[in-house]
Design a protein around this motif. Structure first.
Motif, mmCIF file in Angstrom:
data_model
loop_
_atom_site.group_PDB
_atom_site.id
_atom_site.type_symbol
_atom_site.label_atom_id
_atom_site.label_comp_id
_atom_site.label_asym_id
_atom_site.label_seq_id
_atom_site.Cartn_x
_atom_site.Cartn_y
_atom_site.Cartn_z
ATOM 1 N N ASN A 27 7.811 13.891 -6.418
ATOM 2 C CA ASN A 27 7.141 13.491 -5.038
ATOM 3 C C ASN A 27 8.495 13.304 -4.075
ATOM 4 O OD1 ASN A 27 5.006 11.864 -5.245
ATOM 5 N ND2 ASN A 27 5.685 9.962 -6.324
ATOM 6 N N ALA A 28 8.242 13.996 -3.140
ATOM 7 C CA ALA A 28 9.526 14.161 -1.689
ATOM 8 C C ALA A 28 8.634 13.856 -0.412
ATOM 9 C CB ALA A 28 9.847 15.902 -1.527
ATOM 10 N N TYR A 29 8.949 12.734 -0.121
ATOM 11 C CA TYR A 29 7.551 12.978 1.149
ATOM 12 C C TYR A 29 9.134 11.780 1.981
ATOM 13 C CZ TYR A 29 6.485 8.456 -1.389
ATOM 14 O OH TYR A 29 6.499 7.299 -2.632
ATOM 15 N N ILE A 30 8.552 11.530 3.161
ATOM 16 C CA ILE A 30 8.694 10.407 4.338
ATOM 17 C C ILE A 30 7.368 9.573 4.635
ATOM 18 C CG2 ILE A 30 8.232 11.677 6.231
ATOM 19 C CD1 ILE A 30 10.663 10.656 8.014
ATOM 20 N N THR A 31 7.454 8.172 4.829
ATOM 21 C CA THR A 31 6.582 6.986 5.253
ATOM 22 C C THR A 31 7.287 6.816 6.784
ATOM 23 O OG1 THR A 31 7.688 5.318 4.328
ATOM 24 C CG2 THR A 31 6.122 6.865 2.740
ATOM 25 N N TYR A 32 6.308 5.983 7.627
ATOM 26 C CA TYR A 32 6.711 5.902 8.660
ATOM 27 C C TYR A 32 6.185 4.778 8.886
ATOM 28 C CZ TYR A 32 7.519 4.259 13.696
ATOM 29 O OH TYR A 32 8.035 3.448 14.861
ATOM 30 N N LYS A 33 6.269 3.760 9.259
ATOM 31 C CA LYS A 33 5.296 2.116 9.291
ATOM 32 C C LYS A 33 5.169 1.383 10.632
ATOM 33 C CE LYS A 33 6.388 1.270 4.032
ATOM 34 N NZ LYS A 33 7.091 0.342 2.474
ATOM 35 N N LEU A 34 4.016 1.450 10.668
ATOM 36 C CA LEU A 34 3.895 1.291 12.460
ATOM 37 C C LEU A 34 3.581 -0.421 12.339
ATOM 38 C CD1 LEU A 34 4.056 1.434 15.654
ATOM 39 C CD2 LEU A 34 1.143 1.847 14.935
ATOM 40 N N ASN A 35 2.634 -0.720 11.085
ATOM 41 C CA ASN A 35 2.400 -2.136 11.064
ATOM 42 C C ASN A 35 1.703 -2.462 9.432
ATOM 43 O OD1 ASN A 35 -0.727 -1.500 11.530
ATOM 44 N ND2 ASN A 35 0.743 -1.575 14.122
ATOM 45 N N SER A 36 0.907 -2.848 9.352
ATOM 46 C CA SER A 36 0.168 -3.042 7.680
ATOM 47 C C SER A 36 -0.792 -2.976 7.765
ATOM 48 C CB SER A 36 0.315 -4.445 7.445
ATOM 49 O OG SER A 36 -0.934 -5.238 8.369
ATOM 50 N N PHE A 37 -1.110 -2.344 8.980
ATOM 51 C CA PHE A 37 -2.756 -1.449 9.248
ATOM 52 C C PHE A 37 -3.185 0.138 10.119
ATOM 53 C CE2 PHE A 37 -3.182 -5.630 11.870
ATOM 54 C CZ PHE A 37 -3.802 -6.507 11.229
ATOM 55 N N LEU A 38 -1.882 0.317 10.053
ATOM 56 C CA LEU A 38 -1.210 2.136 10.103
ATOM 57 C C LEU A 38 0.191 2.602 10.483
ATOM 58 C CD1 LEU A 38 -2.736 4.519 11.136
ATOM 59 C CD2 LEU A 38 -1.580 3.987 13.884
#
Length: 373
Positions: A107-118
């Motif tokens: 694994n080598a990734y970045i996540t961006y969490k706007l909210n629980s839906f998107l």
């Protein structure tokens, strides 16, 4: 190995939060870095001394049919660089035992969490395309992932792929989880895509019953591989049935079907029978797991499972049907499989045995010990 150790040392020096300890950067911002690990070691023994531990039949009888092996030695680094952004790195150092090319980095990734839906993700990760993508291998209820997971992974739908996805969940009477992914589809750690086509896939998971944890998943995808169209689809179902105060039956089942472009392009063009549409794979498995929660001193539970698998790598042509039974007894120590001992046997039966290939009946006993760090 020396290079990896140097990289890990540099990573540690620049870490500002390690294993629960916060530090402050020069610009007064804070980040959080946590480290986890997994160790799995095995002893394997094949009852057919003419078949090696990769399932290859040796016509000369010179096969390595028993072995001690380190299956996984993983290190995971997760960095929370803001309240919305996370970076994850997962290494399997056991891959150094063979040619590490296109291995080691999982694994080598970045996540961006706007909210629980998107939410959004980009890098190298496992796209959601089945029930087995929903949990890591160290909590699996069998000895390893299924044959269909390996085959669909080789074809770019599952396992570690490079790309991007959006995902999210809703709550309410009918909870829904979803993920939409687009990946190169030529597996992990590649310098670049091997063609201009991409794999577009989706998964929708519906929570049908909270009491019995019943969930159904729908999976589908389309791709262009070397100029030819390909598809894959599947459905899965899971749930837990309480039998007594400390006894429960966990069940999962999954069906998948799709083009086997890896097989198609491995055949000489003159020997192919029709186009890619004529080469399709199909798989099904059913996995019941009986769990008895003991919670006595360090022993948390005893489990017994027996997975049945049917897989055909090319069901439109005869001779490649494969059935696999994997009975397994597991003892869990501490909590959440922090320590685990597993004893099982992988029994493969083919409709047609082919000498000198991996398509040959065999039975392999496996004793595995596991520790989650």
């Amino acid at each position: 190995m020396i290079r990896v150790l140097k990289l890990l040392s540099i990573f540690s020096l620049f870490s500002l939060y390690v294993d629960g300890q916060e530090l402050v950067k020069a610009d007064s911002t804070k980040i959080k870095i946590t480290m986890k690990g997994l160790f799995q070691a095995r002893y394997l023994f094949n009852t057919n001394k003419n078949i090696d531990l990769n399932g290859l039949h040796h016509t000369d009888g010179k096969a390595t049919y028993n072995d001690f092996d380190i299956k996984r030695a993983r290190l995971q680094f997760a960095s929370k660089i803001s309240d919305r952004t996370d970076v994850v790195l997962l290494l399997n150092l056991a891959d150094f035992k063979s040619d590490p090319k296109n291995k080691v980095l999982e694994n080598a990734y970045i996540t961006y969490k706007l909210n629980s839906f998107l939410n959004a993700k980009m890098g190298q990760f496992r796209p959601a395309f089945g029930l087995e993508d929903m949990y890591p291998v160290d909590v699996i209820k069998s000895m390893d992932y299924s044959n269909q997971y390996t085959a669909f992974g080789n074809n770019g739908w599952q396992s570690f792929q490079i790309g991007a996805s959006i995902y999210g969940a809703t709550t309410g009477k009918l909870p829904v989880k979803y993920e939409l992914s687009v990946v190169n589809g030529n597996n992990r750690n590649q310098a670049m895509d091997n063609d201009n086509g991409k794999h577009f896939s989706s998964r929708v998971e519906l929570g049908l019953d909270k009491k019995y944890a019943i969930k159904v998943g729908l999976n589908g995808g389309l791709a262009v591989v070397s100029g030819s169209g390909a598809y894959a689809s599947g459905i899965d179902l899971s749930g837990t049935l309480p039998l007594a105060k400390k006894l429960s039956l966990e069940m999962e089942t999954e069906f998948k079907q799709g083009n086997n472009h890896v097989l198609y392009y491995s055949i000489e063009e003159a020997k192919r029978e029709g186009n890619l549409k004529k080469y399709q794979m199909r798989g099904f498995y059913f996995l019941p797991n009986l769990r008895y929660a003991i919670n006595y001193h360090r022993l948390s539970s005893l489990e017994f499972s027996c997975r049945y698998e049917y897989f055909d790598k090319d069901f439109r042509h005869p001779g490649s049907k494969r059935e696999t039974w994997t009975p397994m007894l597991s003892a869990e120590f501490l909590k959440a499989y922090s320590a685990r001992i597993q004893l099982g046997v992988n029994i493969d039966r083919y409709k047609q045995n082919i000498a000198g290939t991996t398509q040959y009946n065999n039975s392999t006993f496996i004793l595995q010990v596991q520790s989650r760090l």
